[in-house]
Design an enzyme around this catalytic site. Structure first.
Site, PDB file in Angstrom:
ATOM      1  N   SER A 102      -3.753   4.873  -2.167  1.00 32.85           N
ATOM      2  CA  SER A 102      -4.311   3.551  -1.900  1.00 32.85           C
ATOM      3  C   SER A 102      -5.625   3.340  -2.648  1.00 32.85           C
ATOM      4  O   SER A 102      -5.681   3.408  -3.861  1.00 32.85           O
ATOM      5  CB  SER A 102      -4.476   3.361  -0.385  1.00 32.85           C
ATOM      6  OG  SER A 102      -4.813   2.050  -0.046  1.00 32.85           O
ATOM      7  N   ASP A 245      -1.368  -2.968  -1.314  1.00 26.94           N
ATOM      8  CA  ASP A 245      -0.966  -3.409   0.025  1.00 26.94           C
ATOM      9  C   ASP A 245      -2.085  -4.183   0.718  1.00 26.94           C
ATOM     10  O   ASP A 245      -1.930  -4.605   1.858  1.00 26.94           O
ATOM     11  CB  ASP A 245      -0.504  -2.240   0.894  1.00 26.94           C
ATOM     12  CG  ASP A 245      -1.603  -1.229   1.210  1.00 26.94           C
ATOM     13  OD1 ASP A 245      -2.701  -1.312   0.610  1.00 26.94           O
ATOM     14  OD2 ASP A 245      -1.355  -0.347   2.052  1.00 26.94           O
TER      15      ASP A 245
END
Length: 446
Positions: A102, A245
């Site tokens: 991430s 995301d």
């Protein structure tokens, strides 16, 4: 032994904490737990990754582990995390694996798992996978033609973008946007999606080389995006993290629009359009009090969860709600996605700007962010702090002083001997003073 899975999969320093051997073990165990649930003799898994260099190594290990357990592997290549979640469901696969850390620096990497419906795994399923990892690979591996095969999905990004465009309620003609792709998974998908939606797109940090992901760019470094928006006279800017995301934004002046403000804009748009189920928004305990106050003023209920988009999603699913997210920019729209999706969030946000003809700064102004201070306090025993009468008294005293105009939250870290002290208050000075006072009390517990 510490729990292997954190709030968002397994994460650590690649080739040190997260080794190929561990990645293979996770894949084998996930195949045994999730593959059996498909009822198929030949389960299928979708595997994607972000562009960091270690992803190539870990992708090979995951694919080998899955194939060794009799699972056919569809490699999506470099795609956003929500693309893997979508492709699992779209292709009828039994499980999905995303290899990404991430927003973490390049040397880290991680593994996120999805079930056959595209959702992240509940704690109980992760615990079962951990148990199998500890037991070892077991006996009776498939041989011959029963070994899984590995092949590529040639049009993974296109399939995902097609899905995003179907969920975009308004063409974006006339809108100029700068998108910071963090040299990550959004680098191909985001500019394509926004251009196909009709926007004039200036893409920055969209040239990943394996080592430059999140390096001074993306959702954790907004300064370059601010400057680019002003330089190009853009209507707004969008910033993604390494696996796309999440989504943060800046308005035409370069002012930050955080996840809470994005939620506020989308909640009112969905309420107006009859899409906001039960007129309810789901947020975490870390969301700014200003969000709660703004939603109350507009007739929107707010349900709160623990920190983590998986907990937001659990509340959304259990209550049948249609919008939730975090201050960090994870936004979940369960009608269209099974996990946080930064590109979907950005498209819906930009569509609201176009449909109303109002600048993002004005739309986000529905919410006033209260000054918020977060202090991480190292302690010797988190449980002792939680049970301390002196800490409880100090918190009660600060809450009485704020008299409903602010908020206090003490939250123990899930992985370290830390207590996070968060204070919101009408002014920055008041928030700083209260946080310092409470941190002093917490650090004094022995």
């Amino acid at each position: 032994m510490a729990r292997l899975f954190g709030t968002d999969g397994v994460r650590g320093l690649a080739n040190s904490d997260l080794t190929p051997e561990l990645a293979m073990s996770i894949a084998v165990a996930a195949a045994r737990v999730l593959g059996e649930r498909t009822g198929s003799d030949r389960p299928v898994a979708v595997v994607g990754r972000d562009p960091r260099a270690s992803g190539e190594m870990l992708e090979a290990a995951v694919a080998a582990g899955l194939a060794s357990a009799g699972v056919d592997v569809l490699r999506a290549g470099v795609v956003p995390t929500p693309a893997v979640a979508h492709l699992v469901s779209d292709l009828g696969a039994g499980l999905g694996v995303m290899i990404s850390a991430s927003h973490n620096p390049m040397p880290d990497n991680g593994i996120k798992l999805f079930s056959g419906d595209g959702h992240k795994l509940p704690d109980a399923v992760e615990d079962e996978i951990e148990r199998l990892i500890a037991e070892g690979p077991g006996q009776g591996r498939p041989t011959g033609g029963a070994i899984g095969r590995v092949r590529d999905i040639d049009n993974a990004v296109q399939r995902y973008v097609d899905h995003l465009l179907l969920a975009t309620p308004q063409p974006l003609e006339g809108l100029r946007v700068v998108v910071d792709c963090a040299n990550g998974s959004a680098s191909a998908a985001a500019p394509e999606a926004y251009r196909r939606a009709g926007a004039d797109v200036i893409a920055i940090h969209a040239e990943p080389d394996g080592v430059n992901i999140n390096d001074g760019c993306g959702s954790t470094h907004l300064d370059v995006l601010r400057a680019a928006v002003r330089e190009h006279g853009a209507d707004l800017g969008i910033a993604h993290d390494g696996d796309a995301d999440r989504c943060l934004a800046v308005d035409h002046t370069g002012a930050e629009i955080d996840g809470d403000q994005i939620l506020a804009v989308l909640a009112l748009a969905m309420k107006e359009g009859g899409e906001l189920a039960d007129d309810t928004l789901v947020a975490t305990v870390m969301s700014n009090l200003g969000l709660h106050l703004a939603m109350r003023d507009h007739g929107v209920n707010v349900r709160t969860t623990s920190v983590g988009d998986r907990y937001v999603l659990e509340e959304l699913r259990s209550g049948g709600f249609s919008l939730g997210g975090e201050q960090s920019g994870h936004v979940v729209l369960p009608t269209h996605a099974t996990t946080g999706d930064g590109l979907l969030t950005a498209l819906r946000l930009m569509a609201r700007v176009v449909s109303t003809g109002r600048p993002l700064a004005e739309l986000a102004g529905v919410m006033r962010r209260l000054p918020q201070v977060l202090v991480n306090v190292k302690v010797s025993d988190k449980a002792r702090v939680a049970a301390s009468p002196s800490v409880a008294e100090a918190v009660a005293a600060v809450e009485a002083e704020l008299a409903g105009s602010g908020r206090v939250l003490l939250r123990p870290s899930g992985t370290e001997q830390l207590v996070r002290v968060m204070v919101e208050a009408p002014s920055q000075d008041a928030a700083d003073a209260a946080a310092k006072r409470l941190a002093g009390v917490v650090s004094g517990i022995r």
